[in-house]
Every structure is written in structure tokens, then in C-alpha cells.
Design an enzyme around this catalytic site. Structure first.
Site, PDB file in Angstrom:
ATOM      1  N   GLU A 165     -23.908 -83.565 -27.099  1.00  0.00           N
ATOM      2  CA  GLU A 165     -24.868 -84.722 -26.638  1.00  0.00           C
ATOM      3  C   GLU A 165     -26.066 -84.274 -26.518  1.00  0.00           C
ATOM      4  O   GLU A 165     -26.524 -83.460 -25.730  1.00  0.00           O
ATOM      5  CB  GLU A 165     -23.892 -84.868 -25.284  1.00  0.00           C
ATOM      6  CG  GLU A 165     -24.684 -86.251 -24.657  1.00  0.00           C
ATOM      7  CD  GLU A 165     -24.662 -87.476 -25.705  1.00  0.00           C
ATOM      8  OE1 GLU A 165     -23.546 -87.705 -26.130  1.00  0.00           O
ATOM      9  OE2 GLU A 165     -25.453 -88.054 -25.531  1.00  0.00           O
TER      10      GLU A 165
ATOM     11  N   HIS B 198     -25.723 -85.701 -20.861  1.00  0.00           N
ATOM     12  CA  HIS B 198     -26.297 -87.071 -21.188  1.00  0.00           C
ATOM     13  C   HIS B 198     -26.912 -87.612 -20.181  1.00  0.00           C
ATOM     14  O   HIS B 198     -26.804 -87.156 -19.001  1.00  0.00           O
ATOM     15  CB  HIS B 198     -24.863 -87.934 -21.262  1.00  0.00           C
ATOM     16  CG  HIS B 198     -24.993 -89.348 -22.030  1.00  0.00           C
ATOM     17  ND1 HIS B 198     -25.493 -90.281 -21.293  1.00  0.00           N
ATOM     18  CD2 HIS B 198     -24.336 -89.811 -22.869  1.00  0.00           C
ATOM     19  CE1 HIS B 198     -25.442 -91.503 -21.939  1.00  0.00           C
ATOM     20  NE2 HIS B 198     -24.813 -91.127 -22.971  1.00  0.00           N
TER      21      HIS B 198
ATOM     22  N   THR C  85     -24.167 -92.260 -30.026  1.00  0.00           N
ATOM     23  CA  THR C  85     -23.245 -91.176 -30.523  1.00  0.00           C
ATOM     24  C   THR C  85     -22.588 -91.666 -31.875  1.00  0.00           C
ATOM     25  O   THR C  85     -21.952 -90.991 -32.656  1.00  0.00           O
ATOM     26  CB  THR C  85     -22.262 -90.918 -29.333  1.00  0.00           C
ATOM     27  OG1 THR C  85     -23.077 -90.546 -28.354  1.00  0.00           O
ATOM     28  CG2 THR C  85     -21.472 -89.438 -29.583  1.00  0.00           C
TER      29      THR C  85
ATOM     30  N   ASP D   6     -26.508 -84.996 -31.600  1.00  0.00           N
ATOM     31  CA  ASP D   6     -26.052 -86.375 -32.145  1.00  0.00           C
ATOM     32  C   ASP D   6     -27.389 -87.369 -32.101  1.00  0.00           C
ATOM     33  O   ASP D   6     -27.304 -88.144 -32.942  1.00  0.00           O
ATOM     34  CB  ASP D   6     -24.778 -86.837 -31.239  1.00  0.00           C
ATOM     35  CG  ASP D   6     -25.196 -87.141 -29.682  1.00  0.00           C
ATOM     36  OD1 ASP D   6     -26.166 -86.589 -29.304  1.00  0.00           O
ATOM     37  OD2 ASP D   6     -24.457 -87.839 -29.040  1.00  0.00           O
ATOM     38  N   HIS D   7     -28.014 -87.084 -31.335  1.00  0.00           N
ATOM     39  CA  HIS D   7     -29.274 -88.107 -31.180  1.00  0.00           C
ATOM     40  C   HIS D   7     -30.077 -87.499 -30.102  1.00  0.00           C
ATOM     41  O   HIS D   7     -29.918 -86.357 -29.443  1.00  0.00           O
ATOM     42  CB  HIS D   7     -28.993 -89.534 -30.990  1.00  0.00           C
ATOM     43  CG  HIS D   7     -28.058 -89.521 -29.708  1.00  0.00           C
ATOM     44  ND1 HIS D   7     -28.385 -89.477 -28.361  1.00  0.00           N
ATOM     45  CD2 HIS D   7     -26.611 -89.734 -29.716  1.00  0.00           C
ATOM     46  CE1 HIS D   7     -27.643 -89.460 -27.686  1.00  0.00           C
ATOM     47  NE2 HIS D   7     -26.492 -89.858 -28.272  1.00  0.00           N
TER      48      HIS D   7
HETATM   49  C1  GP9 Z   1     -19.591 -91.572 -24.774  1.00  0.00           C
HETATM   50  C2  GP9 Z   1     -20.496 -90.612 -25.125  1.00  0.00           C
HETATM   51  C3  GP9 Z   1     -22.100 -90.914 -24.978  1.00  0.00           C
HETATM   52  O1  GP9 Z   1     -18.433 -91.634 -25.205  1.00  0.00           O
HETATM   53  O2  GP9 Z   1     -20.154 -90.694 -26.630  1.00  0.00           O
HETATM   54  O3  GP9 Z   1     -22.417 -92.009 -25.691  1.00  0.00           O
HETATM   55  P1  GP9 Z   1     -23.924 -92.078 -26.044  1.00  0.00           P
HETATM   56  O4  GP9 Z   1     -24.355 -93.003 -24.834  1.00  0.00           O
HETATM   57  O5  GP9 Z   1     -24.568 -91.096 -26.166  1.00  0.00           O
HETATM   58  O6  GP9 Z   1     -23.866 -93.008 -27.322  1.00  0.00           O
HETATM   59 MN    MN Z   2     -24.516 -89.156 -27.502  1.00  0.00          MN
END
Ligand code: GP9
Ligand code: MN
Length: 623
Positions: A250, A410, A292, A469-470
């Protein structure tokens, strides 16, 4: 005329209030940089047309009903504005209709929303209360407006709109016909008109599927065939029959790798792992508003996510040819593990479509207040509790492909003190300060996980693919980022910050640093080739990162693109060596411009038209 102003006094006051308020919100809640006075003028006048348009509805009502309608319309429009404000604080972007319908997501934001709401936000609605009070006190009950008055009102809205777009067109030609970013639309036509525009675009997308026909797939097939890159024979099939662990880490950006904060390493485990892995330091995330879920879409389809909205929501009914489905044919069992509601990002529906056999979601983990923080289950507990799932998969007597999605790192990057491995940084930006500490925590969780996988006897027969992921730190935090990196965050640097780490770890393989420029779109062919699965004839827009014929290239969803020596972003071609716009040879990026556009367009066409439903892969493979 004068009489009309007197009769509908509060109608005009409501228009003025909403107009001025919108402008104040533009200036205080959003970051809308202005290059010149004309842009400022456009910004100032752009709310008026839609404010008149919507408040104009109240003229169809008389007396008390008119009064109530004024309050209702003002409240709804203020709420739309407010929703954008909160959304912006989180995503640094404006709401689009598909995102708006992701109510399940909005509900789940929970903790983050709390963090995003501020006491001063009530100011957005205060004027409406005052207006209501004065209308009541004045016993404002106008007669029904005449047809002529209503026509004049709407004519005024149209005139304002035409003037607005007229000036905007001189400033920014082809504003509405070419796809610019949302910020530019808000700046030029205003937030309310933008929402109208967005709904038109979305309906168009719906229509596109209806009108798409099978012939369109042919030129796409030709393009992907022509761009297919032969796998590197030394790597093809290297991990044949092995289990595959894909770990989506994340919000982890590449700048934390091999870096320290206050003398403390941020990712000691990953830094070590890299030494025995293939590590890609020039690998970019290519996600859009779907965050994500967009990265997952890229991973499993080698197609780009959409320019607006999350494809997981808007096109979950499409036909795809995703990795789990392909692996199933090869005798694999596939699963996803993520301790969140199964419907978040519409995952349950989309995973089913992709061919995943099992989704270990929230209900498959034991989540308590003690083992949770921020968005949910802490990463260490998440990984620990996944071991029994691995045993289950192992018992299937098939190789498995399992995707892990971590959560602790996150936004808003909160952590309990007992979990802090390194102290927060000390800039005046709390988000950035906390980020390093939560990244460090996730790194530790990964370390424990690898030990547990080894203890479970699953390590040797598996390969591990980890990537960010980003981004985690948005452009809103450029000041603190500049301070950390010791340089100004220009558009060039900002694009370079979209690099996320990619680590491919294969037990028994030494690995090495791979400098090729690539992105998440390249994961699918890379993984399939490592497993010895041919991808020739697949509709894919990425290519194997190990291929010797590979070209250094990555396109981001904001239309930026990166080549071996250059970065094109914000309309300028930058030289990587200097970080400055290329001078003299303006064309350094030009040869790639067409390709970047073609690939994004092609991907959009495939998704909007649901074109893969016309593609017979088996037939294509025979040719
Ligand atoms: C939520 C997690 C976070 O299930 O994947 O989401 P994001 O905000 O990073 O897309
Ligand atoms: Mn994410």
C-alpha cells in the site's frame, strides 16, 4: 425591471451568495494555480451560469414553496461543493460520477473521513441558514414568475455560459473536445458545469458499448501483435509450476528504498531483499482515480485503468482475459487476500469476473479493535493470519497464485506507539512525517511474513512479486517532500515520484538491478513468461520486463510518459539528466508522443466498447 428585482429580492441574493461562496471555496479549498488575470476572471465568472440555471428552477414555484426551493437548491449545490472539498483533501482531485456511486467506498472511508472533516467546514452552509432566517422574517412570498421572466433568466444563464466558454476557449483551445484534466475543467467551466459535463461523458461511455462492433478489435490485435516482445529465453519458464505471491504494498513509493530518515533506514528488509532479487528502480504506477483497484486492473489485464472513475466499478461486467483465468487453464488455484469488506472497490464482483477462485476478505480474518489501526487489520496480523489460508491452498495440491493487499501504510498513516519502529519525521507536515513510520512498519511486517512462509515450508517452491500500488504522498505535500529530498518538486520531480518499487524475488536466484523503464502494465506478461506461459496473441499493452527487445517506456494515466532519457509531463519534455526542460532539440519526446496517446486510447476503447467480448483468443493463437 426594477419591480422584478424587488419582487424576487431573495432569489437574486441567493444567486449572489452561492456564486461568491463558490469562488471563495475555489480559492481556499482547492489548489487552482492561476497563470494570469484572464484565468482568474474565468474562475470568478464560471459558477454564475450553473447557479442561475439551478436556482432558476425556483421561479416555477410561488410563495412559500419558492422560498423552500431556494433553500433546497442552495443546500444541494453547497453540498456538492462540500463533497468535492472533502474528496479533494483525500484524493487531490475532483469527484466524477462513477466515483460518486461508489457509496460503499465512501462509507468505508470511516476513519479517513473523520480526519478530513474540519470544524470550519460548517461555514459552507452558514449563509443558507442566514438566508432562511431573513426570508422568513421578511415574509418573502413572491407570486409565480411570468413565462417571460423565466425565459429571460435562462437566457441569462446561457449568455453567461457562452461568454465563459468563449473566454476559456481563447485561453485553452479545444477545452471541451480534447481530454484535459479535471483541474483544468474546474478552472475553466466551473465545478457545477463540470459535473454536468462529466455526466454527459459517462452516458457517452454507456452508449459506446452499445455501438461498439467486432471489427474494432482487429486493428487493436494488429497493434499488440506488432508490439509483442519475445521473452528472454534465459528467463522464460524460470518459475514454471511455482507458487506465485503477488504483494501489493500500500502507498509505497520508490523514494523510500535505500533511504533513511533521521539516520534510521526506512525499509531495511526490502533493502536487504533487493540484494537477492530482481529490483526495478524505474518502475511506475499507472493508476488513476481507482487507486489500489486500478493497480490490480493493470496487474491482471495489462490494460490501462480509465481516465476517470474506477474501472472496477464502471466496467465490472466486461469480458476480460485476466491472469487468474489464464492460470486456471494451467492448473493453478488463485486467490486474493485483503482484510477489507469484500465489496470495497467492487472487488467481489470483479475478482469473480477475473477468474479468482477465492477471495479471503474481511470475514476470513479475525479483526478486533486491538489488532486494527486506520483502515483495519494491521499488516503484521494480516500476514500472520494468512498462513492458514496458504495451508488451505497448499492442500489443493495445485500450484497457487495469491495476491496480498496490505493496508497499514494508507493515509492518514496512523500507528500505535507500540508499533512504531522509527519515530515520525519532524517537518511541519504531519502526513509526510507519519508516512515514514508506517512504511517502516509494513517493511517489518514483510520481514516477519517471509520468515513465516519459510517456516511453513512454502518458500522454496514460490516466487514473490512485490510492488507499490500507487503514490502515498500527493502533490499537496510538495513542500515537505522538497524538504526531505533537498530539491524543489518541479513537475519533472513530481512525475519521478510516481515510481514505485518492484521486487521480483525467486529463491535460489541471485537477481540484479534492472534499469528498464516500465510500469504496472508490464507485470502480466512478465509474470506469465516467468511461469513459461506464452502470451503471443494476447491483447495486452505491456511487455515482458525481462525481454531483450524491450524499449524503455511507461505512460502514466495523466498522459505523462517516460522514456530512457526523458520525461514528458505538463506539456514539457524534460531531460532526466538535468531535470530541466530540453532545450534546442525540442523533439526528444516527440517520437513517443503518438505511442503514448495510441496506447491509452486503445485501452480506453477496449474497455468502453467491451471489445474483448469479440476476441477469440484460441483462434488468434493458431494464426
Ligand atoms: C482498500 C485498500 C485501500 O481496500 O485497497 O484502497 P486505496 O484507497 O488505496 O485505493
Ligand atoms: Mn492503495
Amino acid at each position: 425591471m426594477k419591480q422584478a428585482f424587488a419582487d424576487y429580492k431573495f432569489f437574486f441574493i441567493a444567486i449572489a451568495l452561492l456564486w461568491v461562496k463558490t469562488y471563495i471555496v475555489y480559492k481556499t479549498a482547492f489548489e487552482l494555480p492561476m497563470d494570469n488575470k484572464i484565468q482568474e476572471l474565468i474562475l470568478f465568472i464560471n459558477p454564475i451560469s450553473s447557479v442561475i440555471l439551478f436556482l432558476g428552477i425556483t421561479l416555477y414555484f410561488k410563495g412559500k414553496a419558492h422560498r423552500r426551493m431556494i433553500i433546497a437548491v442552495s443546500a444541494i449545490m453547497s453540498f456538492v461543493m462540500y463533497a468535492n472539498m472533502v474528496f479533494y483533501r483525500f484524493f487531490n482531485d475532483f469527484i466524477t460520477i462513477p466515483v460518486l456511486f461508489q457509496t460503499s467506498n465512501m462509507g468505508d472511508l470511516g476513519n479517513s473521513v473523520f480526519e478530513l472533516i474540519q470544524p470550519t467546514d460548517v461555514l459552507v452552509f452558514v449563509d443558507i441558514l442566514i438566508l432562511a432566517y431573513f426570508m422568513r422574517r421578511a415574509d418573502y412570498r413572491p407570486a409565480r414568475a411570468s413565462r417571460k421572466q423565466i425565459t429571460l433568466t435562462y437566457a441569462a444563464a446561457i449568455v453567461f455560459f457562452i461568454v465563459n466558454v468563449g473566454i476559456a476557449e481563447t485561453e485553452r483551445p479545444q477545452l471541451l473536445t480534447r481530454t484535459f484534466d479535471r483541474e483544468m475543467l474546474i478552472k475553466n467551466i466551473g465545478s457545477y458545469n463540470y459535473h454536468i459535463y462529466d455526466s454527459i461523458i459517462q452516458s457517452k461511455a454507456k452508449a459506446q458499448r452499445a455501438f461498439a462492433d467486432g471489427s474494432e478489435i482487429t486493428d487493436i490485435e494488429n497493434y499488440t501483435r506488432a508490439n509483442y516482445k519475445e521473452p528472454n529465453p534465459e528467463m522464460f519458464g524460470k518459475a514454471k509450476g511455482k507458487n506465485v505471491f503477488v504483494i501489493s504494498v500500500e502507498s509505497t513509493q520508490n523514494f523510500v528504498i535505500n533511504e533513511s530518515v533521521n539516520g534510521k533506514e526506512i525499509t531495511p528488509f526490502m533493502n536487504d531483499l533487493i540484494k537477492d532479487s530482481y529490483y526495478f528502480p524505474n518502475f511506475y504506477h499507472q493508476t488513476g482515480q481507482g487507486k489500489t483497484s486500478d493497480s490490480e486492473f493493470l496487474l491482471d489485464n495489462s490494460l490501462y485503468p480509465l481516465p476517470s472513475g474506477a474501472v472496477f466499478f464502471t466496467h465490472s461486467q466486461n469480458q476480460y482475459n485476466a491472469t487468474p483465468e489464464i492460470l486456471k487453464e494451467q492448473g493453478y488455484y488463485s486467490s486474493v487476500q485483503h482484510a477489507n469488506n469484500k465489496s470495497f472497490w467492487n472487488r467481489d464482483i470483479m475478482y469473480d469476473n477475473f477468474g479468482y477462485d477465492r477471495y479471503y476478505s474481511l470475514k476470513d480474518f479475525e479483526v478486533t479493535p486491538e489488532n486494527s489501526i486506520g483502515w483495519g487489520l494491521k499488516d503484521k496480523d494480516f500476514f500472520k493470519q494468512s498462513i492458514p489460508h496458504l495451508k488451505e491452498m497448499q492442500a489443493m495440491n495445485k500450484p497457487f497464485y495469491t495476491k496480498y493487499i496490505t493496508l497499514t501504510n494508507h493515509f492518514p498513516f496512523t500507528l500505535e506507539e507500540e508499533d512504531e519502529m522509527i519515530p515520525e519525521w519532524t517537518s511541519n507536515d504531519g502526513t509526510v512525517n507519519r508516512y515514514f513510520t508506517t512504511v517502516r512498519y509494513t517493511d517489518e511486517a514483510l520481514k516477519e511474513f517471509f520468515a513465516d512462509v519459510k517456516a511453513a515450508g512454502l518458500y522454496e517452491d514460490s516466487i514473490f512479486i512485490m510492488y507499490g500500488d500507487h503514490y502515498g504522498i500527493s502533490e499537496n505535500h510538495n513542500d515537505a517532500m522538497g524538504q526531505f529530498l533537498g530539491k524543489e518538486i518541479t513537475p519533472f520531480e513530481s512525475t519521478q515520484l510516481q515510481k514505485v518499487p518492484l521486487i521480483i524475488h525467486m529463491p535460489g536466484e541471485k537477481g540484479k538491478q534492472m534499469d528498464t523503464v516500465g510500469g504496472q502494465i508490464d507485470l502480466k506478461p512478465t509474470i506469465l513468461h516467468l511461469l513459461g506461459i506464452d502470451t503471443k496473441g494476447d491483447i495486452q499493452l505491456g511487455s515482458d520486463l525481462f525481454s531483450k527487445d524491450r524499449e524503455d517506456f511507461a505512460v502514466l494515466r495523466d498522459n505523462s510518459y517516460i522514456t530512457k532519457d526523458n520525461v514528458f509531463t505538463d506539456g514539457k519534455c524534460y531531460d532526466k539528466a538535468t531535470g530541466k526542460p530540453v532545450e534546442g532539440e525540442e523533439n526528444a519526446c516527440e517520437p513517443y508522443a503518438e505511442r503514448a496517446k495510441t496506447e491509452l486510447d486503445m485501452s480506453d476503447r477496449i474497455i468502453y466498447g467491451d471489445l474483448l467480448r469479440f476476441y477469440d483468443k484460441d483462434k488468434a493463437k493458431q494464426n
